[in-house]
Design a protein around this motif. Structure first.
Motif, PDB file in Angstrom:
ATOM      1  N   THR A  76      -0.781  -0.150   4.303  1.00 54.68           N
ATOM      2  CA  THR A  76      -0.658   0.963   3.348  1.00 54.68           C
ATOM      3  C   THR A  76       0.749   1.048   2.794  1.00 54.68           C
ATOM      4  N   VAL A  77       1.737   0.941   3.670  1.00 51.17           N
ATOM      5  CA  VAL A  77       3.119   1.016   3.198  1.00 51.17           C
ATOM      6  C   VAL A  77       3.413  -0.161   2.275  1.00 51.17           C
ATOM      7  N   MET A 130       1.465  -1.731   0.428  1.00 47.74           N
ATOM      8  CA  MET A 130       0.809  -1.572  -0.854  1.00 47.74           C
ATOM      9  C   MET A 130       1.489  -0.542  -1.740  1.00 47.74           C
ATOM     10  N   SER A 131       2.282   0.308  -1.148  1.00 47.65           N
ATOM     11  CA  SER A 131       2.856   1.363  -1.975  1.00 47.65           C
ATOM     12  C   SER A 131       4.187   0.980  -2.583  1.00 47.65           C
ATOM     13  N   ILE A 171      -1.458   0.803   8.846  1.00 42.85           N
ATOM     14  CA  ILE A 171      -0.361   1.580   8.256  1.00 42.85           C
ATOM     15  C   ILE A 171       0.628   0.648   7.566  1.00 42.85           C
TER      16      ILE A 171
END
Lengths: 312, 564, 356
Positions: free
Chosen positions: A137-138, A140-141, A134
């Motif tokens: 993912t964060v 990468m955003s 997670i």
């Protein structure tokens, strides 16, 4: 194997032809008359007339295409429309700085990603695993831009550990003073997606039957991971690295723009801004050819990495 | 006389599927013993829990498995289920070894065969590199691999399935284990290779005086090699005992059913007994026999002349390599009869079926149906004949479109061929067909994933029947099914042939099944027809070498061995 | 066939879950997936509201003082605003009297009287705005909302077109093979031998110079779609090849189904979930790409706002301590992209469950 290489080179020809055709259509046909393109950007009408003559704009398309093909194979794209510098010289001098940044980035990023991916794959399914995923993912955003702005501000401006911008003539000075911040930035941002990807490669391998056999032989779990799984996972990992290899030359153009590094990436951005078509055309065609060569080398290298591959 | 090597007690295993649903109970309290120097067969159909039980012994279950605390696997005074990981790793590969069903994927593709065998020697026997390599070569020789000094450097993909399995066996016996667990080791192999591997395991068992836990669904194999038998169904042991007792005096109805519903070589009952006959009925089905055979006066419905199919593969710089799959095949199919087509993998038997249907383009030859050569018809002309010849494929899980309801699957062919006056009539016919193949009408609205393998094959049969075909090609249609389900489907096919006068081409590698259902049998090898005769004739008096080799590979099972 | 016709008309239609319904149920159980879905839906709703003008319509109005502080920093110092105010005041101060040399001097009085007749609304500029203001006093919150509309729209439209092109080409190449496959593979090789960013920049260069790709955001949508079709193409082609060899397709051929029927009625429903996941993933990728392109000036035209243009402005604001535009754009983008990425992962797991 020679037969294989020859056959592959033979197969590359239509692709190279296609790339040349695509670039030609894009820049000469859709792009059209340099007079229109450069209107407002270059005020000297003589200069524009020269460019038009050089391109052969008044000639039929097949003639222009022939001019372009000649340019490609003689490495002579003429001069930049804005700076009048020779395009070939532009490319050659800008490659250095880009590589100074990107090669360390590639090496460090891949090593760290593989290392972390093995560690995460080892503890798969646990809370640690999911938390790290997670976080990735964060991470990468958040846009790369935000990272650059913040890092530049924090490490360069506020803390003063690195110069905010700049480049010098000396290679070593570059490597140790100007390059570290951009390199650190690129690695920091690039590890997250690689980690996710490599982790999935490892997990795919862990679920294979041969891993069950290895365990059934009584091998300790560490050896199963580091010997059996890693060796198999290296195959898709190397493929992945090979795909990124040609991109190394475009570099991270954002880094070059922000940190004022005179690399190929920044050159391209500038060229786009100034509608400096010869530069863009040259870089695109040569990088495309480079990509094809890299692909061929990778496929040949495969034979040594994956024994199942045979050349037919 | 023999002491107990391993004792499994009250084995209870559940699998956690997800948080919401209850864990699935795969093994519900299983106990059996494995004496030393004995072959114990663990028999059951798919879903019986036999593989799960065996994996539990070595602690090789997947991560979502839950073993109940009262379960025990006693070995050498220790409970293996409660042992630490380190203890288990010392036992695996050394005291207890295991070989798996799919040798190709069970071997690591990037290491040589020698490296993989050597690995277990270096780990457990402390050998050095060179010593391990020498020993690996010896082992390869022992398991029957020719030229072991050369083959020790081969990679798994460079070997055939049978050879790969031998390598797995070599790896498993390298450290002289006391127990070898063999999980369906021959199921994925050809019949002739299967026999070789079984013989190898039996001889190794005797030579090294080790025990073998042999997991299989094939009772014929059990009769050949086992000393003791444990019969499992739905996670429970239904019966266990010495092999003689199990085969001659089976007690439990399930065991009796399993023994009875396999087609045998010496008898041909009109209907194969099915599990239900034993579990619900009185257990003595009608054993009246059926005669099969062809005569010269039978009307011929399909004639194939000189069929050839060659595949072309790219090779070299610009060349192509010709791979002939079907070579000059000719035969006649009498109306209302079954022609069996037998061969091992690569024999071309499936290609023949696909080429007849024009799912492959034949290279040359004629396929005469009612006087017309099907291979020369245009696509539009072929449409009229499409409904007359149909095919049922092997894999019931792949032959139905997962995103289409059964109803849609059944009605589609009727729409294409304009069968039935309107949609209403077509739906009616679909319902009737579902009933005819023994499925509830509600199936019409369901999706394939809600059905078992046997049920899906019936749906496939129903789909073919919508078009009222004359010829049905069964391409390994029962090979992927459990023995009991296979019997049901074979009975259904036979009923349909009796009722509608269908002609079948039955393609299979299973000789017993082919003999049961066929009137005439054709044996294929490497694309050519080796021998063709009436089925009784070919089994009693095989003329060709290859046919005899095939027939001798059939596991005789206990009964036949006794009778013969 | 039996002679008795049973009438099935009254047979109750049983609830039989198709594969989509099963996938939906799996998704429902995935908490992370559902939360992401809600967040994405919220952003989409915001986008629609902004598009229809319900909110953030007046984002371009310079409502606040220069670099207005966000409401939660109301008391902080705002040097720039003070400087602007001082400039304004200086502008209103009476000019130096040059009446003796100025030829227009006699008219000033008359003009002054006329000017006073025209109503001039002196807009009082706000001292603080909810999330602060940018250099021209525009409301950052409204900019963020409007910017999200642009970014999401570009992402969605671009992804839809790219996946559509990729699916159609992939289906044709995978199913038909032969010459069509060779032709499409040739196109694929051409596009993928040029590094992706370079390809986009090349297209952007031409688009910018000539406007041949349309005006405004149509141009950037087309650029992203025409360069981004290769990923979906590769996957859909592989799926079509895989399925075309499956037995249910051969069975369809055996019963006489046409090629068109096999491609679209049989295979497509079995591979559409792959396309859906591709769509989701590309929306994420295109939003990120659009932001970078807009930042560089190759994206949205100057009269529109996007997260990228906001970040471009934010670049210079950080050194003078104005961080709210960076934070607003960066955070909202991070939230949306995270949610969409997690949604993509959950979709993939729900549609194609593998044993973990």
């Amino acid at each position: 194997m020679t037969a294989y290489v020859i056959r592959r080179i033979w197969q590359m020809i239509p692709t190279i032809a296609g790339v040349i055709l695509l670039i030609f259509i894009l820049f000469n046909w859709v792009g059209g008359d340099p007079a229109q393109v450069l209107a407002g950007k270059i005020s000297n009408p003589e200069q524009i007339a020269n460019i038009r003559k050089q391109l052969g704009v008044d000639q039929p398309y097949w003639f222009q295409l022939w001019v372009f093909v000649q340019q490609v194979f003689t490495f002579d794209f003429g001069r930049s429309w804005s700076t009048n510098e020779e395009v070939s010289r532009i490319i050659l001098t800008r490659v250095g700085p880009t590589l100074t940044i990107m090669v360390p980035v590639l090496v460090i990023e891949t090593s760290l990603s593989v290392l972390f991916a093995i560690m995460v794959a080892y503890v798969r399914g646990t809370l640690t695993d999911r938390a790290i995923m997670i976080i990735c993912t964060v991470a990468m955003s958040v846009s790369f831009l935000v990272y650059i702005i913040v890092f530049q501000w924090l490490f360069g401006f506020v803390l003063g550990w690195f110069p905010v911008q700049g480049w010098s003539e000396s290679f070593w000075k570059n490597l140790f003073t100007y390059a570290p911040l951009p390199i650190m930035l690129a690695v920091f941002v690039g590890v997250a997606p690689q980690l996710r990807l490599y982790r999935s490669f490892f997990l795919d391998e862990i679920n294979q039957d041969y891993v069950r056999t290895a365990r059934a032989k009584g091998l300790p779990e560490k050896r199963v991971m580091l010997k059996h799984v890693l060796r198999n996972a290296m195959i898709p990992i190397l493929t992945n690295v090979a795909i990124y290899l040609p991109g190394v030359f475009v570099g991270s153009f954002l880094l070059e723009v922000f940190f004022s590094i005179p690399g190929l990436g920044r050159e391209i951005i500038t060229a786009v801004n100034r509608s400096d078509f010869p530069v863009i055309k040259a870089v695109t065609v040569y990088l495309a050819m480079f990509t094809m060569v890299v692909n061929l080398l990778v496929d040949v290298m495969y034979k040594f990495v994956d024994p199942r591959v045979s050349f037919k | 006389m023999t002491d107990t090597l391993l004792q499994v007690q009250d084995l209870d295993i559940r699998f956690r599927v997800d948080r919401k649903h209850e864990a699935f109970r795969a093994v519900k309290g299983v106990s059996f013993d494995i004496p030393s120097n004995t072959t114990v067969a663990l028999v059951g159909e798919s879903g019986s829990g036999k593989t799960v039980s065996a994996m539990a012994i070595l602690g090789l279950l997947p991560e979502n498995a839950i073993i109940a605390p009262e379960s025990r696997a006693m070995y050498g005074g220790r409970d293996l289920l409660k042992a630490s990981l380190g203890e288990m790793q010392a036992i695996r590969g050394k005291d207890i070894s295991i070989i798996f069903q799919e040798p190709m994927t069970s071997l690591n593709p990037v290491f040589t065969v020698g490296e993989q065998i050597g690995e277990v020697l270096r780990l457990h026997m402390g050998m050095g590199l060179r010593q391990a390599r020498t020993r690996a070569i010896e082992l390869l020789g022992e398991v029957g691999i020719p030229d072991p000094q050369l083959r020790v450097n081969s990679y798994p993909h460079e070997m055939s399935g049978g050879q790969q399995q031998r390598v797995m066996i070599a790896m498993a016996i390298a450290c002289e284990p006391k127990l070898l667990i063999a999980d369906e080791p021959t199921t994925a192999l050809d019949v002739t290779i299967q026999k070789q591997i079984l013989d190898l395991i039996a001889s190794l068992q005797e030579k090294h005086r080790m025990s073998v836990l042999f997991i299989t669904h094939d009772l014929g194999v059990v009769g050949d090699i086992a000393d003791d038998v444990v019969v499992m169904q739905n996670g429970l042991v239904q019966e266990q005992g010495p092999v003689k007792a199990i085969f001659e005096h089976p007690q439990h109805p399930y065991t009796k059913a399993l023994l009875a519903c396999r087609p045998r070589l010496d008898r041909r009952p009109k209907r194969l007994p099915v599990i239900d006959d034993f579990m619900k009925g009185d257990g003595r089905p009608n054993l009246a026999e059926r005669k099969r055979g062809t005569s010269a006066s039978d009307p011929i419905i399909l004639e194939v002349k000189g069929l050839n199919k060659t595949f072309f593969l790219k090779e070299g710089l610009f060349g192509k390599r010709a791979v002939p799959a079907v070579r000059n095949v000719s035969f006649q199919l009498p109306k209302g009869k079954t022609l069996g087509l037998v061969g091992e993998s690569g024999s071309g038997k499936t290609t023949v079926g696909l080429t007849l249907m024009r799912l492959h383009d034949a290279t040359s030859g004629e396929v005469l149906f009612e006087g017309r050569d099907l291979l020369t018809l245009t696509d539009r002309e072929m449409m009229a004949y499409r409904r007359r010849i149909q095919i049922i494929f092997q894999n019931p899980y792949a032959s139905l479109n997962p995103r289409m309801t059964i109803g849609h699957t059944l009605v589609e062919p009727m729409r294409i061929h304009a069968i039935g006056a309107d949609e209403r009539e077509r739906v009616d016919m679909a319902f009737q067909l579902l009933k005819r193949v023994g499925l509830p009408e509600q199936s019409f609205y369901k999706y394939p994933h809600e059905f078992s393998g046997g049920q899906r094959q019936r749906i496939a049969i129903a789909r073919c029947l919508t078009m009222k075909p004359d010829v049905l090609i069964c391409d390994e249609s029962v090979s992927a099914l459990d023995v009991s389900v296979q019997a049901q489907v074979l009975n259904l096919l036979q009923d349909l042939q009796d009722e509608y006068g269908l002609s079948y081409i039955f393609i299979s590698h299973d000789l017993a099944v082919v003999k049961y259902i066929s009137d005439k049998v054709m044996v294929m090898n490497a694309g050519e027809i080796v021998e063709m005769a009436d089925s009784d004739e070919i089994y009693r008096h095989p003329r060709e070498e290859y046919t005899r080799k095939l027939l001798s590979s059939i596991p005789k099972g206990w009964e036949i061995a006794k009778v013969a | 066939m039996s002679a008795v016709l049973t009438t099935p008309a009254q047979a109750p239609v049983q609830e039989s879950p198709g594969l989509w319904m099963l996938a939906w149920r799996r998704l429902r159980q995935d908490t992370v997936g559902m939360v992401s879905l809600v967040i994405v839906a919220f952003f989409l709703a915001m986008m629609l509201a902004s598009y229809t003008g319900l909110i953030a319509k007046d984002w371009a109005k310079e409502k606040g003082v220069s670099y207005a502080n966000p409401s939660f920093l109301a008391g902080a110092e705002n040097l720039e605003a003070k400087a602007m105010a001082a400039k304004d005041a200086a502008a209103k101060a009476p000019p130096v009297d040059l009446s003796d040399i100025d030829p227009l001097a006699p008219y000033y009085g008359e003009w002054q009287k006329r000017a006073e007749k025209i109503a001039v609304t002196e807009v009082k500029r706000a001292e603080t705005l909810p999330f602060g203001g940018d250099k021209w006093g525009r409301d950052v919150l409204k900019k963020v909302i409007k910017g999200s509309e642009v970014s999401i729209f570009v992402g969605l439209a671009g992804a839809l077109i790219a996946v559509f092109i990729g699916t159609v080409f992939g289906a044709m190449a995978g199913y038909w093979g032969g010459f069509i496959n060779d032709l499409l593979e040739w196109c694929y090789n051409i596009f993928t031998s040029i590094p992706y960013i370079l390809l986009i920049l090349a297209f952007a260069a031409v688009a910018q110079a000539t406007g041949s790709f349309g005006k405004g955001i149509v141009s950037i949508i087309l650029i992203l779609a025409l360069t981004g079709w290769t990923g979906p193409y590769r996957l859909m082609r592989a799926e079509y090849i895989k399925h075309a060899n499956r037995e249910y397709v051969k069975a369809a051929q055996a019963i006489g189904a046409s090629n068109r029927s096999r491609m679209f009625v049989h295979i497509l429903p079995n591979v559409s979930h792959v396309a859906l996941v591709q769509l989701s993933a590309h929306v994420v990728g295109f939003i990120k790409a659009e932001v970078i392109l807009s930042f560089l000036g190759f994206g949205v035209p100057v009269d529109m706002v996007s997260w990228g243009t906001m970040l471009a402005e934010a670049q210079n604001e950080l050194v003078i301590g104005k961080w709210w535009q960076l934070a607003a754009a960066g955070t909202s983008m991070a939230i949306l992209v995270t949610a969409f990425s997690l949604l993509t992962d959950s979709l993939r797991d729900a549609l194609d469950p593998k044993l973990k």
